[in-house]
Motif scaffolding. Structure first.
Motif, PDB file in Angstrom:
ATOM      1  N   THR A 120      23.102  57.513  60.031  1.00 53.88           N
ATOM      2  CA  THR A 120      21.977  56.585  59.893  1.00 53.88           C
ATOM      3  C   THR A 120      21.550  56.561  58.431  1.00 53.88           C
ATOM      4  O   THR A 120      21.830  57.509  57.697  1.00 53.88           O
ATOM      5  CB  THR A 120      20.791  57.053  60.773  1.00 53.88           C
ATOM      6  N   GLY A 147      19.120  51.259  64.035  1.00 57.22           N
ATOM      7  CA  GLY A 147      18.906  52.707  64.047  1.00 57.22           C
ATOM      8  C   GLY A 147      19.975  53.364  64.903  1.00 57.22           C
ATOM      9  O   GLY A 147      20.577  52.700  65.757  1.00 57.22           O
ATOM     10  N   SER A 148      20.240  54.654  64.675  1.00 49.36           N
ATOM     11  CA  SER A 148      21.229  55.298  65.554  1.00 49.36           C
ATOM     12  C   SER A 148      20.686  55.464  66.960  1.00 49.36           C
ATOM     13  O   SER A 148      21.449  55.604  67.904  1.00 49.36           O
ATOM     14  CB  SER A 148      21.777  56.602  64.982  1.00 49.36           C
ATOM     15  N   ASP A 149      19.369  55.400  67.117  1.00 48.59           N
ATOM     16  CA  ASP A 149      18.792  55.398  68.463  1.00 48.59           C
ATOM     17  C   ASP A 149      19.406  54.288  69.326  1.00 48.59           C
ATOM     18  O   ASP A 149      19.723  54.496  70.492  1.00 48.59           O
ATOM     19  CB  ASP A 149      17.271  55.154  68.399  1.00 48.59           C
ATOM     20  N   PHE A 157      18.216  66.792  69.656  1.00 52.59           N
ATOM     21  CA  PHE A 157      17.508  65.513  69.503  1.00 52.59           C
ATOM     22  C   PHE A 157      17.116  64.965  70.883  1.00 52.59           C
ATOM     23  O   PHE A 157      17.967  64.841  71.761  1.00 52.59           O
ATOM     24  CB  PHE A 157      18.419  64.543  68.759  1.00 52.59           C
ATOM     25  N   ASP A 191      26.599  63.740  65.694  1.00 49.74           N
ATOM     26  CA  ASP A 191      25.476  62.972  65.157  1.00 49.74           C
ATOM     27  C   ASP A 191      25.118  63.545  63.783  1.00 49.74           C
ATOM     28  O   ASP A 191      24.472  64.595  63.695  1.00 49.74           O
ATOM     29  CB  ASP A 191      24.307  63.066  66.149  1.00 49.74           C
ATOM     30  N   SER A 218      18.355  56.300  57.860  1.00 44.50           N
ATOM     31  CA  SER A 218      16.932  56.652  57.982  1.00 44.50           C
ATOM     32  C   SER A 218      16.556  57.854  57.133  1.00 44.50           C
ATOM     33  O   SER A 218      15.578  57.818  56.388  1.00 44.50           O
ATOM     34  CB  SER A 218      16.585  56.952  59.440  1.00 44.50           C
ATOM     35  N   ALA A 255      24.423  67.266  67.424  1.00 45.39           N
ATOM     36  CA  ALA A 255      23.787  66.891  66.156  1.00 45.39           C
ATOM     37  C   ALA A 255      24.193  67.926  65.102  1.00 45.39           C
ATOM     38  O   ALA A 255      24.039  69.128  65.321  1.00 45.39           O
ATOM     39  CB  ALA A 255      22.277  66.842  66.319  1.00 45.39           C
ATOM     40  N   ALA A 298      23.026  62.591  61.405  1.00 44.61           N
ATOM     41  CA  ALA A 298      21.836  61.940  60.849  1.00 44.61           C
ATOM     42  C   ALA A 298      21.415  62.571  59.518  1.00 44.61           C
ATOM     43  O   ALA A 298      20.849  61.912  58.659  1.00 44.61           O
ATOM     44  CB  ALA A 298      20.681  62.007  61.859  1.00 44.61           C
ATOM     45  N   TYR A 299      21.712  63.874  59.349  1.00 40.96           N
ATOM     46  CA  TYR A 299      21.263  64.579  58.139  1.00 40.96           C
ATOM     47  C   TYR A 299      22.369  64.756  57.108  1.00 40.96           C
ATOM     48  O   TYR A 299      22.274  65.620  56.226  1.00 40.96           O
ATOM     49  CB  TYR A 299      20.613  65.923  58.539  1.00 40.96           C
ATOM     50  N   TYR A 320      18.842  61.861  73.337  1.00 43.15           N
ATOM     51  CA  TYR A 320      20.024  61.926  74.218  1.00 43.15           C
ATOM     52  C   TYR A 320      19.574  62.003  75.673  1.00 43.15           C
ATOM     53  O   TYR A 320      20.068  61.291  76.541  1.00 43.15           O
ATOM     54  CB  TYR A 320      20.897  63.151  73.893  1.00 43.15           C
TER      55      TYR A 320
HETATM   56  C1  LIG Z   1      16.351  60.988  63.242  1.00 45.07           C
HETATM   57  C2  LIG Z   1      17.551  61.209  64.078  1.00 45.07           C
HETATM   58  C3  LIG Z   1      18.246  60.127  64.659  1.00 45.07           C
HETATM   59  C4  LIG Z   1      17.666  58.728  64.696  1.00 45.07           C
HETATM   60  O1  LIG Z   1      17.895  58.013  63.612  1.00 45.07           O
HETATM   61  P1  LIG Z   1      17.531  56.457  63.522  1.00 45.07           P
HETATM   62  O2  LIG Z   1      18.734  55.898  62.858  1.00 45.07           O
HETATM   63  O3  LIG Z   1      16.304  56.398  62.706  1.00 45.07           O
HETATM   64  O4  LIG Z   1      17.355  55.907  64.909  1.00 45.07           O
HETATM   65  C5  LIG Z   1      19.412  60.370  65.340  1.00 45.07           C
HETATM   66  N1  LIG Z   1      19.859  61.626  65.504  1.00 45.07           N
HETATM   67  C6  LIG Z   1      19.209  62.693  64.998  1.00 45.07           C
HETATM   68  C7  LIG Z   1      19.751  64.050  65.218  1.00 45.07           C
HETATM   69  C8  LIG Z   1      18.023  62.511  64.291  1.00 45.07           C
HETATM   70  O5  LIG Z   1      17.346  63.569  63.855  1.00 45.07           O
END
Ligand SMILES: *Cc1c(COP(=O)(O)O)cnc(C)c1O
Length: 359
Positions: free
Chosen positions: A216, A90-92, A115, A190, A218, A161, A192-193, A118
């Protein structure tokens, strides 16, 4: 020795001060709280995938560098040939890894609200965390405030983000470039979206040495597999790689994501529908009295309710079987704010109907 004494002997004070990241129990609800893709796979694709899982050698350690997966991810995400990638559970996990590599007493900077990880990870590691408030009305970066803070605090790392969570907007790209240019340390965009927007900083990677882009799978629809990655210059990725645990991406994740990304059309269709549903939901929310949705480039919409009504509305939705996210208790710019994830058309319809009942 009693329990309290033992805890204060073995646990750092900054960790004792934290509250655990809580996830609501979603059992039995229409789940629109966690930015998940609501769609699964057609049965014939699932059957093909099961064959691959069947043959996975789970008695062996996985490829520590996940070479095949890296190649597929670079391809799928159109990463420039001269950028390296590093994978995380995960990016976490990548956020944790980045912050673990910083010098002691380093400063981590991010806009607020953004997010939560951080700040959470920075605090857990005993680093300094500096949040910079976004502009109240638009949730846009306050560029003057940010540049001034960069000058005085000299953060080792800045997280942006793009689109932002929980607000859903894309920050002004010129403002982001100014931040990258003025930062003394790393700037992590970041993304993620990324599946829900056409905007990205990946094409800027060759231009800025201190720029890293994190993504990610996810939000694309593979949240259960736990896979994220970060990309940037080899000079920095190779350093970070030394802090990574060798087998952090298990074999089931490696083979499953490889398989999934070989079906790009399936994800393209799903994300296209979700984007259309986002537009439809935004329009519907806009017509409701005392509801003000924020424009979103992600798979969720943040909306403001009438003053002090958010928690009542959240609970009224829950009573009707709909789970979204109540951000109002975080106060500040998120007072009176709720966040709904875009689901399937019927789930979104049920949400709008329940919301009308709740108002
Ligand atoms: C959901 C999210 C993540 C985490 O993604 P994972 O890969 O599921 O850990 C990271 N950054 C942002 C901005 C998110 O909304």
């Amino acid at each position: 020795m009693n329990e309290q004494e033992l805890i204060s002997t073995v646990i750092r004070p900054e960790i004792r001060a934290l509250t655990a990241y809580k996830v609501a129990d979603a059992c039995g609800y229409v789940k629109l709280d966690a930015m998940e893709n609501p769609y699964t796979w057609p049965e014939e694709i699932k059957a093909e995938w099961l064959k691959i899982v069947h043959d996975a050698e789970i008695n062996r350690y996985p490829d520590p560098e996940a070479k095949t997966l890296c190649r597929i991810l670079k391809d799928y995400n159109q990463i420039p040939a001269d950028s390296e990638i590093l994978l995380g559970n995960g990016s976490d996990e990548i956020i944790q890894l980045l912050l673990m590599a910083l010098p002691a007493n380093a400063t981590v900077m991010a806009p607020e609200p953004s997010f939560v990880m951080y700040k959470q990870v920075a605090q857990c590691l005993g680093l300094k965390y500096q949040g910079i408030p976004l502009q109240a009305d638009t949730f846009e970066l306050d560029i003057n405030l940010t540049l001034a803070a960069i000058k005085t605090q000299q953060p080792e790392i800045i997280f942006l983000a793009y689109p932002n969570n929980p607000t859903g907007n894309l920050f002004d790209s010129d403002a982001i470039e100014q931040i990258i240019q003025h930062a003394r340390g790393l700037v992590v965009i970041d993304e993620a979206y990324a599946p829900f927007t056409d905007c990205s900083f990946i094409q800027h990677l060759s231009k800025y040495k201190n720029l890293l882009v994190m993504r990610t799978v996810s939000k694309l629809g593979l949240a259960g597999l736990r896979l994220g990655f970060i990309t940037g210059g080899n000079f920095i990725i190779s350093q970070l790689n030394k802090a990574r645990l060798p087998y952090n991406i298990n074999i089931l994740t490696q083979c499953s994501v490889e398989f999934a990304l070989n079906h790009p059309q399936m994800f393209a269709t799903q994300t296209k529908t979700l984007r259309q549903e986002r537009a439809r939901m935004f329009l519907q929310l806009s017509t409701l009295k005392d509801i003000r949705p924020c424009p979103s480039a992600a798979n969720f919409i943040l909306f403001r309710t009438a003053k002090d009504m958010a928690t009542d509305i959240f609970n009224a939705l829950k009573k009707q079987g709909i789970l979204i996210k109540n951000l109002s208790p975080k106060k500040g710019l998120l007072s009176d704010c709720l966040r709904v994830t875009i689901g399937k058309p019927d789930e979104n319809g049920a949400f709008i109907k329940a919301l009308k009942n709740a108002l």
